[in-house]
Write a protein that holds these residues in place. Structure first.
Motif, PDB file in Angstrom:
ATOM      1  N   GLU A 128       0.839  -1.193   0.000  1.00  0.00           N
ATOM      2  CA  GLU A 128       0.000   0.000   0.000  1.00  0.00           C
ATOM      3  C   GLU A 128       0.882   1.253   0.000  1.00  0.00           C
ATOM      4  O   GLU A 128       0.371   2.358   0.077  1.00  0.00           O
ATOM      5  CB  GLU A 128      -0.937   0.000   1.211  1.00  0.00           C
ATOM      6  CG  GLU A 128      -1.999  -1.079   1.130  1.00  0.00           C
ATOM      7  CD  GLU A 128      -2.865  -0.972  -0.128  1.00  0.00           C
ATOM      8  OE1 GLU A 128      -3.288   0.151  -0.469  1.00  0.00           O
ATOM      9  OE2 GLU A 128      -3.104  -2.018  -0.764  1.00  0.00           O
ATOM     10  N   ASN A 129       2.191   1.061  -0.100  1.00  0.00           N
ATOM     11  CA  ASN A 129       3.110   2.180  -0.116  1.00  0.00           C
ATOM     12  C   ASN A 129       2.921   2.984  -1.401  1.00  0.00           C
ATOM     13  O   ASN A 129       2.985   2.438  -2.502  1.00  0.00           O
ATOM     14  CB  ASN A 129       4.548   1.656  -0.010  1.00  0.00           C
ATOM     15  CG  ASN A 129       5.555   2.770  -0.011  1.00  0.00           C
ATOM     16  OD1 ASN A 129       5.875   3.321  -1.049  1.00  0.00           O
ATOM     17  ND2 ASN A 129       6.066   3.076   1.166  1.00  0.00           N
ATOM     18  N   ARG A 130       2.687   4.266  -1.249  1.00  0.00           N
ATOM     19  CA  ARG A 130       2.370   5.141  -2.382  1.00  0.00           C
ATOM     20  C   ARG A 130       3.504   5.189  -3.413  1.00  0.00           C
ATOM     21  O   ARG A 130       3.274   5.138  -4.614  1.00  0.00           O
ATOM     22  CB  ARG A 130       2.072   6.541  -1.840  1.00  0.00           C
ATOM     23  CG  ARG A 130       1.491   7.463  -2.826  1.00  0.00           C
ATOM     24  CD  ARG A 130       0.972   8.716  -2.135  1.00  0.00           C
ATOM     25  NE  ARG A 130       0.631   9.669  -3.168  1.00  0.00           N
ATOM     26  CZ  ARG A 130       1.041  10.906  -3.198  1.00  0.00           C
ATOM     27  NH1 ARG A 130       1.783  11.387  -2.225  1.00  0.00           N
ATOM     28  NH2 ARG A 130       0.701  11.700  -4.184  1.00  0.00           N
ATOM     29  N   TYR A 131       4.731   5.316  -2.926  1.00  0.00           N
ATOM     30  CA  TYR A 131       5.885   5.354  -3.827  1.00  0.00           C
ATOM     31  C   TYR A 131       6.040   4.048  -4.597  1.00  0.00           C
ATOM     32  O   TYR A 131       6.227   4.048  -5.812  1.00  0.00           O
ATOM     33  CB  TYR A 131       7.164   5.665  -3.040  1.00  0.00           C
ATOM     34  CG  TYR A 131       8.415   5.461  -3.852  1.00  0.00           C
ATOM     35  CD1 TYR A 131       8.777   6.368  -4.841  1.00  0.00           C
ATOM     36  CD2 TYR A 131       9.219   4.346  -3.647  1.00  0.00           C
ATOM     37  CE1 TYR A 131       9.925   6.165  -5.605  1.00  0.00           C
ATOM     38  CE2 TYR A 131      10.362   4.140  -4.393  1.00  0.00           C
ATOM     39  CZ  TYR A 131      10.710   5.056  -5.373  1.00  0.00           C
ATOM     40  OH  TYR A 131      11.835   4.845  -6.128  1.00  0.00           O
ATOM     41  N   LEU A 132       5.950   2.925  -3.911  1.00  0.00           N
ATOM     42  CA  LEU A 132       6.126   1.632  -4.579  1.00  0.00           C
ATOM     43  C   LEU A 132       5.021   1.371  -5.598  1.00  0.00           C
ATOM     44  O   LEU A 132       5.267   0.806  -6.662  1.00  0.00           O
ATOM     45  CB  LEU A 132       6.205   0.508  -3.541  1.00  0.00           C
ATOM     46  CG  LEU A 132       7.451   0.535  -2.645  1.00  0.00           C
ATOM     47  CD1 LEU A 132       7.367  -0.552  -1.587  1.00  0.00           C
ATOM     48  CD2 LEU A 132       8.725   0.424  -3.461  1.00  0.00           C
ATOM     49  N   LYS A 133       3.793   1.795  -5.286  1.00  0.00           N
ATOM     50  CA  LYS A 133       2.702   1.647  -6.252  1.00  0.00           C
ATOM     51  C   LYS A 133       2.952   2.518  -7.482  1.00  0.00           C
ATOM     52  O   LYS A 133       2.722   2.088  -8.616  1.00  0.00           O
ATOM     53  CB  LYS A 133       1.368   2.006  -5.590  1.00  0.00           C
ATOM     54  CG  LYS A 133       0.897   0.952  -4.605  1.00  0.00           C
ATOM     55  CD  LYS A 133      -0.266   1.415  -3.774  1.00  0.00           C
ATOM     56  CE  LYS A 133      -1.548   1.259  -4.521  1.00  0.00           C
ATOM     57  NZ  LYS A 133      -2.724   1.498  -3.645  1.00  0.00           N
ATOM     58  N   ALA A 167       4.620   3.223 -13.222  1.00  0.00           N
ATOM     59  CA  ALA A 167       5.550   3.786 -14.200  1.00  0.00           C
ATOM     60  C   ALA A 167       6.211   2.679 -15.008  1.00  0.00           C
ATOM     61  O   ALA A 167       6.340   2.769 -16.236  1.00  0.00           O
ATOM     62  CB  ALA A 167       6.605   4.640 -13.498  1.00  0.00           C
ATOM     63  N   HIS A 168       6.617   1.611 -14.337  1.00  0.00           N
ATOM     64  CA  HIS A 168       7.271   0.511 -15.049  1.00  0.00           C
ATOM     65  C   HIS A 168       6.281  -0.217 -15.962  1.00  0.00           C
ATOM     66  O   HIS A 168       6.634  -0.664 -17.045  1.00  0.00           O
ATOM     67  CB  HIS A 168       7.922  -0.461 -14.066  1.00  0.00           C
ATOM     68  CG  HIS A 168       9.001  -1.264 -14.694  1.00  0.00           C
ATOM     69  ND1 HIS A 168      10.257  -0.763 -14.928  1.00  0.00           N
ATOM     70  CD2 HIS A 168       9.012  -2.525 -15.167  1.00  0.00           C
ATOM     71  CE1 HIS A 168      10.986  -1.685 -15.516  1.00  0.00           C
ATOM     72  NE2 HIS A 168      10.258  -2.778 -15.670  1.00  0.00           N
ATOM     73  N   LYS A 223       3.192  12.163 -12.198  1.00  0.00           N
ATOM     74  CA  LYS A 223       1.879  11.717 -12.694  1.00  0.00           C
ATOM     75  C   LYS A 223       1.535  10.302 -12.266  1.00  0.00           C
ATOM     76  O   LYS A 223       0.369   9.926 -12.226  1.00  0.00           O
ATOM     77  CB  LYS A 223       1.790  11.864 -14.209  1.00  0.00           C
ATOM     78  CG  LYS A 223       2.701  10.939 -14.999  1.00  0.00           C
ATOM     79  CD  LYS A 223       2.538  11.205 -16.490  1.00  0.00           C
ATOM     80  CE  LYS A 223       3.392  10.298 -17.336  1.00  0.00           C
ATOM     81  NZ  LYS A 223       3.205  10.556 -18.771  1.00  0.00           N
ATOM     82  N   TYR A 224       2.534   9.478 -11.926  1.00  0.00           N
ATOM     83  CA  TYR A 224       2.261   8.098 -11.532  1.00  0.00           C
ATOM     84  C   TYR A 224       1.876   7.961 -10.057  1.00  0.00           C
ATOM     85  O   TYR A 224       1.516   6.882  -9.615  1.00  0.00           O
ATOM     86  CB  TYR A 224       3.452   7.200 -11.882  1.00  0.00           C
ATOM     87  CG  TYR A 224       3.644   7.138 -13.361  1.00  0.00           C
ATOM     88  CD1 TYR A 224       2.749   6.456 -14.171  1.00  0.00           C
ATOM     89  CD2 TYR A 224       4.692   7.817 -13.972  1.00  0.00           C
ATOM     90  CE1 TYR A 224       2.901   6.429 -15.548  1.00  0.00           C
ATOM     91  CE2 TYR A 224       4.855   7.799 -15.340  1.00  0.00           C
ATOM     92  CZ  TYR A 224       3.942   7.105 -16.118  1.00  0.00           C
ATOM     93  OH  TYR A 224       4.093   7.094 -17.482  1.00  0.00           O
ATOM     94  N   PHE A 225       1.968   9.045  -9.317  1.00  0.00           N
ATOM     95  CA  PHE A 225       1.531   9.029  -7.930  1.00  0.00           C
ATOM     96  C   PHE A 225       0.030   9.257  -7.830  1.00  0.00           C
ATOM     97  O   PHE A 225      -0.564   9.024  -6.804  1.00  0.00           O
ATOM     98  CB  PHE A 225       2.270  10.095  -7.111  1.00  0.00           C
ATOM     99  CG  PHE A 225       3.679   9.701  -6.786  1.00  0.00           C
ATOM    100  CD1 PHE A 225       3.963   8.980  -5.646  1.00  0.00           C
ATOM    101  CD2 PHE A 225       4.714  10.042  -7.641  1.00  0.00           C
ATOM    102  CE1 PHE A 225       5.265   8.616  -5.343  1.00  0.00           C
ATOM    103  CE2 PHE A 225       6.010   9.681  -7.348  1.00  0.00           C
ATOM    104  CZ  PHE A 225       6.279   8.956  -6.210  1.00  0.00           C
ATOM    105  N   LYS A 226      -0.570   9.712  -8.909  1.00  0.00           N
ATOM    106  CA  LYS A 226      -2.028   9.968  -8.926  1.00  0.00           C
ATOM    107  C   LYS A 226      -2.752   8.736  -9.445  1.00  0.00           C
ATOM    108  O   LYS A 226      -2.332   8.115 -10.397  1.00  0.00           O
ATOM    109  CB  LYS A 226      -2.333  11.153  -9.839  1.00  0.00           C
ATOM    110  CG  LYS A 226      -1.629  12.406  -9.446  1.00  0.00           C
ATOM    111  CD  LYS A 226      -1.784  13.463 -10.500  1.00  0.00           C
ATOM    112  CE  LYS A 226      -0.915  14.659 -10.176  1.00  0.00           C
ATOM    113  NZ  LYS A 226      -0.727  15.527 -11.304  1.00  0.00           N
ATOM    114  N   SER A 227      -3.828   8.387  -8.808  1.00  0.00           N
ATOM    115  CA  SER A 227      -4.654   7.302  -9.350  1.00  0.00           C
ATOM    116  C   SER A 227      -5.960   7.268  -8.590  1.00  0.00           C
ATOM    117  O   SER A 227      -6.300   6.453  -7.824  1.00  0.00           O
ATOM    118  CB  SER A 227      -3.937   5.968  -9.292  1.00  0.00           C
ATOM    119  OG  SER A 227      -3.820   5.479  -7.995  1.00  0.00           O
TER     120      SER A 227
END
Length: 150
Positions: free
Chosen positions: A112-117, A122-123, A146-150
């Motif tokens: 559930e870590n925001r950075y890892l998600k 991104a990958h 942009k990949y931190f938003k979802s």
């Protein structure tokens, strides 16, 4: 400044610099001249556990090995700490890219870590492109906002 602080700073600076090296080599070499080694990494149906892309592990390990050898055998301390930074980045790359993102070993599946998600998103966008062009998200640790938003 104490020499141990300088040595730690060299290791950290090298580690951070390796993200730029990874981005540049991924974009311009792996998705360029060395696409023939990297293309199977963008396909889901390659046979077996290993990929031709795994040769990059050996290629990228060479500068670290040379620096570690210069430092330990010939006493070039700057080279030793640069080698430690390169090797540490290589280990982080293996754990993040091969284990966490691609699940080559079935661990660290849920987070559930925001950075890892964001890193996974991104990958995933990078692998959405099955040809060498176009491409995006060539780095490993730096993730566009942009990949931190979802």
């Amino acid at each position: 400044m104490d020499s141990w602080i300088i040595n730690v700073l060299v290791v950290v600076a090298t580690f951070i610099s390796m993200e730029a090296v990874a981005w540049l080599t991924h974009k311009y070499l792996m998705h360029g001249f060395f696409w023939f080694l990297h293309d199977d990494h963008h396909k889901k149906d390659h046979p077996g556990f290993f990929e031709r892309n795994d040769f990059f592990f050996l290629i990228f390990a060479i500068p670290g090995i040379i620096c570690l050898a210069l430092g330990t055998i010939y006493g070039v301390s700057l080279a030793l700490y640069i080698g430690i930074g390169i090797t540490t980045y290589g280990a982080a790359y293996f754990f993040i890219h091969d284990i966490f993102i691609h699940q080559r070993f079935k661990v660290l599946r849920n987070t559930e870590n925001r950075y890892l998600k964001a890193l996974r998103r991104a990958h995933k966008m990078h692998h959405k492109h099955v040809n060498k062009d176009p491409g995006e998200c060539f780095g490993m640790l730096w993730v566009p906002l942009k990949y931190f938003k979802s």
